[in-house]
Design a protein around this motif. Structure first.
Motif, PDB file in Angstrom:
ATOM      1  N   HIS A  25       1.019  -1.210   0.137  1.00  0.00           N
ATOM      2  CA  HIS A  25       0.011   0.006   0.005  1.00  0.00           C
ATOM      3  C   HIS A  25       0.942   1.332   0.045  1.00  0.00           C
ATOM      4  O   HIS A  25       0.608   2.267  -0.731  1.00  0.00           O
ATOM      5  CB  HIS A  25      -0.675   0.005   1.178  1.00  0.00           C
ATOM      6  CG  HIS A  25      -1.706   1.215   1.296  1.00  0.00           C
ATOM      7  ND1 HIS A  25      -2.700   1.676   0.326  1.00  0.00           N
ATOM      8  CD2 HIS A  25      -1.680   2.164   2.196  1.00  0.00           C
ATOM      9  CE1 HIS A  25      -3.218   2.846   0.728  1.00  0.00           C
ATOM     10  NE2 HIS A  25      -2.577   3.269   1.836  1.00  0.00           N
TER      11      HIS A  25
ATOM     12  N   VAL B  33       1.005   3.900  -3.014  1.00  0.00           N
ATOM     13  CA  VAL B  33       0.685   5.514  -2.733  1.00  0.00           C
ATOM     14  C   VAL B  33       1.612   6.512  -3.024  1.00  0.00           C
ATOM     15  O   VAL B  33       1.512   7.421  -3.404  1.00  0.00           O
ATOM     16  CB  VAL B  33       0.318   5.827  -1.223  1.00  0.00           C
ATOM     17  CG1 VAL B  33      -0.139   7.387  -0.947  1.00  0.00           C
ATOM     18  CG2 VAL B  33      -1.014   4.953  -0.961  1.00  0.00           C
TER      19      VAL B  33
ATOM     20  N   HIS C 181       3.021   8.577   4.926  1.00  0.00           N
ATOM     21  CA  HIS C 181       1.321   8.962   5.286  1.00  0.00           C
ATOM     22  C   HIS C 181       0.911   7.938   6.184  1.00  0.00           C
ATOM     23  O   HIS C 181       0.096   8.122   7.263  1.00  0.00           O
ATOM     24  CB  HIS C 181       0.440   8.976   4.090  1.00  0.00           C
ATOM     25  CG  HIS C 181       0.177   7.921   3.563  1.00  0.00           C
ATOM     26  ND1 HIS C 181       0.840   6.863   2.723  1.00  0.00           N
ATOM     27  CD2 HIS C 181      -1.306   7.210   3.439  1.00  0.00           C
ATOM     28  CE1 HIS C 181      -0.005   5.839   2.224  1.00  0.00           C
ATOM     29  NE2 HIS C 181      -1.143   5.936   2.775  1.00  0.00           N
ATOM     30  N   ASP C 182       1.085   6.269   6.016  1.00  0.00           N
ATOM     31  CA  ASP C 182       0.591   5.525   6.994  1.00  0.00           C
ATOM     32  C   ASP C 182       1.373   5.003   8.098  1.00  0.00           C
ATOM     33  O   ASP C 182       1.081   3.779   8.589  1.00  0.00           O
ATOM     34  CB  ASP C 182       0.074   4.333   6.014  1.00  0.00           C
ATOM     35  CG  ASP C 182      -1.202   4.611   5.718  1.00  0.00           C
ATOM     36  OD1 ASP C 182      -2.119   5.465   6.348  1.00  0.00           O
ATOM     37  OD2 ASP C 182      -1.770   3.988   4.650  1.00  0.00           O
TER      38      ASP C 182
ATOM     39  N   LYS D 105       0.321   3.137  10.883  1.00  0.00           N
ATOM     40  CA  LYS D 105      -0.223   1.819  11.140  1.00  0.00           C
ATOM     41  C   LYS D 105       0.863   0.751  11.498  1.00  0.00           C
ATOM     42  O   LYS D 105       0.336  -0.234  12.170  1.00  0.00           O
ATOM     43  CB  LYS D 105      -0.487   1.311   9.814  1.00  0.00           C
ATOM     44  CG  LYS D 105      -1.570   2.072   9.261  1.00  0.00           C
ATOM     45  CD  LYS D 105      -1.983   1.413   7.634  1.00  0.00           C
ATOM     46  CE  LYS D 105      -3.426   1.940   7.168  1.00  0.00           C
ATOM     47  NZ  LYS D 105      -3.506   1.769   5.946  1.00  0.00           N
TER      48      LYS D 105
ATOM     49  N   HIS E 273      -4.681  12.794   5.821  1.00  0.00           N
ATOM     50  CA  HIS E 273      -4.871  12.458   4.552  1.00  0.00           C
ATOM     51  C   HIS E 273      -6.322  11.481   4.379  1.00  0.00           C
ATOM     52  O   HIS E 273      -6.654  11.028   3.177  1.00  0.00           O
ATOM     53  CB  HIS E 273      -4.058  11.311   4.020  1.00  0.00           C
ATOM     54  CG  HIS E 273      -3.465   9.988   4.889  1.00  0.00           C
ATOM     55  ND1 HIS E 273      -2.695  10.270   6.142  1.00  0.00           N
ATOM     56  CD2 HIS E 273      -3.904   8.812   4.760  1.00  0.00           C
ATOM     57  CE1 HIS E 273      -2.754   8.874   6.566  1.00  0.00           C
ATOM     58  NE2 HIS E 273      -3.410   8.159   5.931  1.00  0.00           N
TER      59      HIS E 273
ATOM     60  N   ASP F 247      -4.161   8.163  -2.375  1.00  0.00           N
ATOM     61  CA  ASP F 247      -4.485   7.196  -1.205  1.00  0.00           C
ATOM     62  C   ASP F 247      -5.541   6.174  -1.529  1.00  0.00           C
ATOM     63  O   ASP F 247      -5.430   5.005  -1.519  1.00  0.00           O
ATOM     64  CB  ASP F 247      -4.501   7.714   0.088  1.00  0.00           C
ATOM     65  CG  ASP F 247      -4.599   6.707   1.272  1.00  0.00           C
ATOM     66  OD1 ASP F 247      -4.000   5.820   1.289  1.00  0.00           O
ATOM     67  OD2 ASP F 247      -5.309   7.073   2.167  1.00  0.00           O
TER      68      ASP F 247
HETATM   69 FE   LIG Z   1      -3.150   4.874   3.096  1.00  0.00          FE
END
Ligand SMILES: [Fe+2]
Ligand SMILES: [Fe+2]
Length: 346
Positions: A185, A189, A217-218, A221, A271, A300
């Protein structure tokens, strides 16, 4: 380079070998002679009597087995018209007659194949480096170690180089083939965001800024339990609530690291915000959402839609773009329009 030589006459095999070896490795296949050796590279060369129905049927079967080989050369002596037509009907990419034409065409194919292999090697290496960098950033966060911003900068540079050289489609295809889950992912992105910024003519500094924001951005996570992050299927409401914390976690992880700009922090935290205020975590409205965030959000969503997942079929780029177009009010219409080229063509 391999040359798969398909013929109806055993006597033609030593003749073609004498002409092409040792420069090419000839793999002969006698029509009606049994199993075809499966291959996906090199060139396929057919020399048979195409006026005979039985031969045409046998060739059709061999071509099915070797359908992954893109170049199909048919030898038709004196370019006999009816045989040329039959050759193209069978899927020939070129029809040749004399030895000189055969040598010339094979040389062209060889050059194209080498160029494709080099592209593949560059792309594979950069994707592998990018994925390794993501992996080290995620493990640092999981082990409560500080994030190294230069890792994100290096990964972003590799992505920018790869897309500038080989295009976004090659990047998307390779990433979806070789990586899974959160890494896939993030790589997608970052690639889509970089491709978007390049397509709308951003200056290189701005391409890089959006690329780094996409790369990171992630990152939040990394603190979400794997049982939720890698759950095959829908999250229940409690799990969804935990998952929705990742933008704030990412922001908190990065906000005190020197060199992380306010734009990057904005991208990481916002985002998942929508222009109509229905996003999270801060339910921002349109005037509060920056241009960088708007671009990042589109990238995204698109990347998430086209991801290849083990438990569900991937959505095509066309269908993913249709979904973005249906999100009117949430995403900026003019940017979604500008994204068309990236989604469908680049
Ligand atoms: Fe994402
Ligand atoms: Fe996210």
């Amino acid at each position: 380079m391999l040359v798969h030589f398909v013929t109806d006459e055993p006597t033609k095999i030593p003749a073609i070998r004498a002409m092409l070896e040792p420069r090419y490795h000839v793999v002969p296949q006698l029509l009606g002679g049994g199993v075809t050796q499966i291959s996906s590279n090199g060139a396929l060369m057919v020399d048979a009597d195409l006026r005979k129905k039985v031969r045409v049927e046998q060739i059709r079967l061999v071509l099915l087995e070797l359908s992954c080989i893109p170049e199909k050369l048919f030898i038709v002596r004196n370019h006999a018209r009816s045989m040329v037509a039959q050759a193209y009907a069978l899927g020939a990419t070129a029809v040749v007659s004399r030895p000189r034409e055969i040598i010339f065409k094979l040389a062209q194919i060889e050059v194209a194949e080498k160029a494709a292999r080099t592209d593949f090697a560059i792309n594979s290496r950069e994707i592998a480096d990018g994925a390794a960098t993501f992996s080290s950033m995620f493990s640092a966060v999981r082990c409560v170690k500080p994030i190294n911003l230069s890792d994100a900068e290096r990964a972003t540079s590799e992505i920018i180089n790869s897309i500038a050289q080989s295009g976004l489609s090659a990047w998307l295809d390779h990433v979806r083939r070789y990586h899974e889950g959160t890494f896939q992912h993030c790589l997608l992105v970052a690639g889509v965001a970089v491709g978007f910024a390049m397509d709308i003519g951003f200056a290189s500094l701005d391409v890089r800024r959006l690329g780094i924001a996409a790369t990171l951005h992630d990152i939040g996570k990394a603190r979400i339990p794997l049982s939720i992050l890698d759950k095959p299927g829908r999250l229940d409401p409690a799990e969804e609530e935990i998952m929705r914390r990742h933008p704030v976690i990412g922001y908190e992880l990065l906000k005190d690291i020197s060199g992380v700009s306010p734009e990057i922090l904005d991208g990481v935290r916002h985002h998942h915000e929508y222009l109509d205020g229905s996003g999270y975590p801060d339910a921002l409205m349109a005037p509060e959402i920056s241009d960088l965030v708007r671009l990042l959000t589109i990238s995204d969503i698109f990347a998430a839609l086209i991801e290849s997942r083990p438990y569900s079929a991937a959505i095509s780029r066309q269908d993913a773009y249709k979904i973005l177009c249906g999100m009117d009010g949430k995403l900026e219409r003019s940017l979604v329009k500008a994204f068309r080229n990236v989604a469908l063509v680049a």
